[in-house]
Write an enzyme that holds these catalytic residues in place. Sequence first.
Site, PDB file in Angstrom:
ATOM      1  CG  ASP A  11      40.328 -13.593  26.443  1.00 24.95           C
ATOM      2  OD1 ASP A  11      40.565 -13.513  27.662  1.00 24.95           O
ATOM      3  OD2 ASP A  11      41.207 -13.784  25.578  1.00 24.95           O
ATOM      4  CG  ASP A  13      45.592 -10.570  28.804  1.00 29.04           C
ATOM      5  OD1 ASP A  13      45.467  -9.340  28.710  1.00 29.04           O
ATOM      6  OD2 ASP A  13      45.972 -11.143  29.841  1.00 29.04           O
ATOM      7  CG  ASP A 217      43.421 -15.540  22.815  1.00 26.04           C
ATOM      8  OD1 ASP A 217      42.718 -15.531  23.849  1.00 26.04           O
ATOM      9  OD2 ASP A 217      44.658 -15.405  22.842  1.00 26.04           O
TER      10      ASP A 217
HETATM   11 MG   LIG Z   1      43.184 -14.635  25.788  1.00 27.27          MG
END
Ligand SMILES: [Mg+2]
Length: 275
Positions: A11, A13, A217
Amino acid sequence: MAGRRYILFSDLDGTLLDVRTFGFDGARPALETLRAKGIPLVLMTSKTAEETLGYVRVLATGESFSVENGGAAYLAVHRALAPPPGSVGDGEYFRWDLGVSVRRLTGFLQAFNRSRGTDIRTFGDLTVEEVAAATGLPLGEADQARRRRFDLPLIVPPEDGSALELLRSEAEAAGLAVVGGGLFPHLKGPADKGTAFDRLLSHYAASGGSRTVALGDSANDLPMLAKADLAVLMPRPDGSFDPGLRAALPRAILAPGPGPAGWAEAVLDIIRQGR
Ligand SMILES: [Mg+2]
């Protein structure tokens, strides 16, 4: 175990990129190691193709990637001898469109707002300046972030917060999905990062025996984290982990810190230990 081969899916961000500055300086030691060892780094993001191509370039991954939460997967041309079935040629990539069009998503959202008296909006309803203010992105990237094809980030006014669960259930009834991802919930089709993971990985499997590592996340990362041999959860800036991800992936590796530096440490640990 020495000489283990890896493929990394990450990922952007809040994972490889700093959640506030979008920088990745702290990740450089690991990025250099990946390059030196020839370990592919496949970016798996909710960002648009235009935004992601910028990161593919500055990170010099030279690799495949997926955008808009699995809405489309881009296979680097050097990973296939001929156009794979169902793909279209798109510059240096073979592209699969996996998602539901924003036209349909927008129609669904507008109908929901009308029937429920809510004012849930998306980037296309905002000016570039408003998107920049809402996301912290510079203006150029905010403009790219508005050009979406398969995934709508939702801006929910505080007074409509309670409507989000209703939107989620109505979306599911319509064959769509609402999923949490970093700053915003997203309205999308059934394809997710796990769909794109499968599509891309099938073209890496030929090299044989590679271990897949996925780093993320947020809830939108769960489908790919669940498919990888090793899942790495990234903490938020306050050090806490997404509780849903922790519960769903009790055996996941917890990165030692947030942002690019934590990402690098987690990646280098895995390679060093041959996990
Ligand atoms: Mg993310």
